[in-house]
Design an enzyme around this catalytic site. Sequence first.
Site, PDB file in Angstrom:
ATOM      1  N   GLU B 213      -8.190  16.850  -2.129  1.00  0.00           N
ATOM      2  CA  GLU B 213      -7.968  15.870  -1.335  1.00  0.00           C
ATOM      3  C   GLU B 213      -7.394  15.338  -0.237  1.00  0.00           C
ATOM      4  O   GLU B 213      -6.772  16.264  -0.350  1.00  0.00           O
ATOM      5  CB  GLU B 213      -7.504  14.375  -2.453  1.00  0.00           C
ATOM      6  N   HIS B 255      -8.282   8.038  -4.301  1.00  0.00           N
ATOM      7  CA  HIS B 255      -7.210   7.338  -4.766  1.00  0.00           C
ATOM      8  C   HIS B 255      -5.572   7.051  -3.643  1.00  0.00           C
ATOM      9  O   HIS B 255      -6.243   7.412  -2.685  1.00  0.00           O
ATOM     10  CB  HIS B 255      -6.476   9.458  -5.617  1.00  0.00           C
TER      11      HIS B 255
END
Lengths: 413, 299
Positions: B213, B255
């Site tokens: 990510e 996140h």
Amino acid sequence: MAKLTEDIGKELLQQMGIKIPQGIVALTPSDAKEYAQKIGKKVVIKALVPIGKRGKANAIRFADTPDEAEKHTYDLLGAEIYGYKVRKVLVEECIDIKEEYYLSFTFGDAERGPVVLASKEGGVDIEEITARFPEKLIKYPVNYLKGLPVYEAMAIWEQAGLTGQTLVRTAQITSHLYNFFKKHDALMAEFNPLVLTTGGEVMPIAVMLNIDDAALRRHPFLKDKVEYGIERLWRPLTSREKAVIEADLAEPGKGSIRYIELEGGEIGLCVAGGGAGLLQHDLILKYGGKPANHTDITPGPIENKLTVLFRAILTKPGVKSLLVGVNVLQLVRVDTYAAALVNVLKELKIDPRTFPVVVRLAGVAEEEGKKILATLPGIHYFSDDTTLEEVVKLIVKLTEDAKAGETTREHIN
Amino acid sequence: MSILIDEQTRIIVQGITGWQASMDTKFSLEYGAKIVAGVTPGKGGQSVHGVPVYNTVKSALKDHPATASAVYVPALAAKDAVLEAIDAGIKLILMVPEFVPRHDMAELVAIAREKNVRIVGPNSNGLISPGKSKLGGIGGDRAGYIYVPGKIGVISRSGGMSAEISLALKRAGLGVSTCISMGGEAIVGTSQKEYLELFAEDPETEAVVIFGEPGTTYEEEAAAFIAEGHFKKPVVALIAGLFQENFPKGVSFGHAAAIIEGDAGKPSNKIKILREAGVSVASSLDEVPILLKRMLKLN
């Protein structure tokens, strides 16, 4: 990151006994004039907005006289700095500066711990220091269990080129400021500049402090001083974003929802699972769709939160379709999602036969969920035998079809 | 074989009486995981799905020796719980909670290094060695359906994507040796590079999938490790969040760690560096098994 305005950061420094310039927060031009008189020397007027690079936005101004302080305050109050309305200013004594240094504490990725950045060339922003004086920027990893004792700070500043009593004083205050960074659970504490005054004192005259939102609950002093939710944005919140944050904070620890609006966009996204959400967003763009928003959902008992989230997504002007794209659920029941979705669609009188709704939900209570979704005709439902990529392709196609069909939607915003 | 856990691993659950821990314990026991005791201060003497509950880790271990712990306590209590487990001699600790303060994690990582303890997470959904055992909620009540035993190691920064990738492997006739949800936080106990070190030593893992990510330099570190020749098995990577580069720095869409602050955290940069290291980077989820099969010379 919960960003604090400068006055709060300075109040915290004072609480730790760290000397800073004398300053008072003013809410009106006449107060600013009065405070400038009280300070009795040249002052600087700083717009108090939770964002950096204020100098470049002309939000920091010098005033030789109380009348000038009043005028600058009049100009600044109500102005917008990078999207933030100025509601208060800091009236601060001007310090006679001999030298300006740069000091900050952050966390390093590779180090997985705190890192000190220090340079003798302060007063300009860190990007500029990195670009102009790369060899003069000292990067030093801190052993968390040891902290930053004065002798280590001394080594840093010696390497940066300081000598004599200035070196000693700077090292001492650096060690204090590291403790300040740690005590307040800061993700970043920047003191730029840290100055050597003409009188030989070393003090921070500016502080940028980003507190870890994860730790805010153990800092009650900061509770009302932080605007929640702006840490992940580049602009102030919209009313729908605020509603989502309020609902999220109302039930802490029960799973969380996050909602970010994008400019324009057509496809409402209720995507979840951190990485799975990012992946679907990438794929929508890859297949030519235009996302209207982004979401993230941390699993938990979140019935109410999902309702608020669906309402926000579906009431954003310009939204033409909805993708509920969720990785295989491990902690939330499928019927929980389904019930929240169907209720909000009914409440907003949205007809999935003309407003495309694609749902990919699999996991616990899947059969029950399917039954609930079937009560509203037109919803395209898929389980985990269909990949996230396939549902993305479908929503992009259906959104195009709906636009081409000129189906008018009677959707009350 | 597998890494970190197998059918012999004896597990305790800290915070076992909470709703999530209790549900995960039920599903884990059904899966065959050896959960031998639970800990919730003040609730010693109770039991959760037949697992005895103790007030402290030490008293639990006295009656029921174990080497692994799954920590489910609230985020602000997590540091204390992990320190308790380390003090009692636990060697593998899964941290489930999201929003553990960064300073707490920096301290725990420093202590874990000194004591030679492995921490997985925080904000991790757990890990699974299919057919053997699982630690944490990974797979929920359908772990057996999602994670098929096999020879592919999976390291994912997203718990949900660990399931999606494993399902994609299953559809393609492949299976998983060990799958790890490494946690979506900026500071995690174990990095992708460190998991690669473990997979390198595991004779039954033939290839690895990495899901990355935006933000942090974990993928970059893994790429450097591979480029330096320390990991010779085929690696396929899938990096999400390219769209985030169109937004100002410092913004996170997912996140907490998924924040781009410099070039290093950019997905496009991660993809470039991974490719240069010889990693096969997939452009979509559906492409992952295709690339794996090509690298393993299957079909």
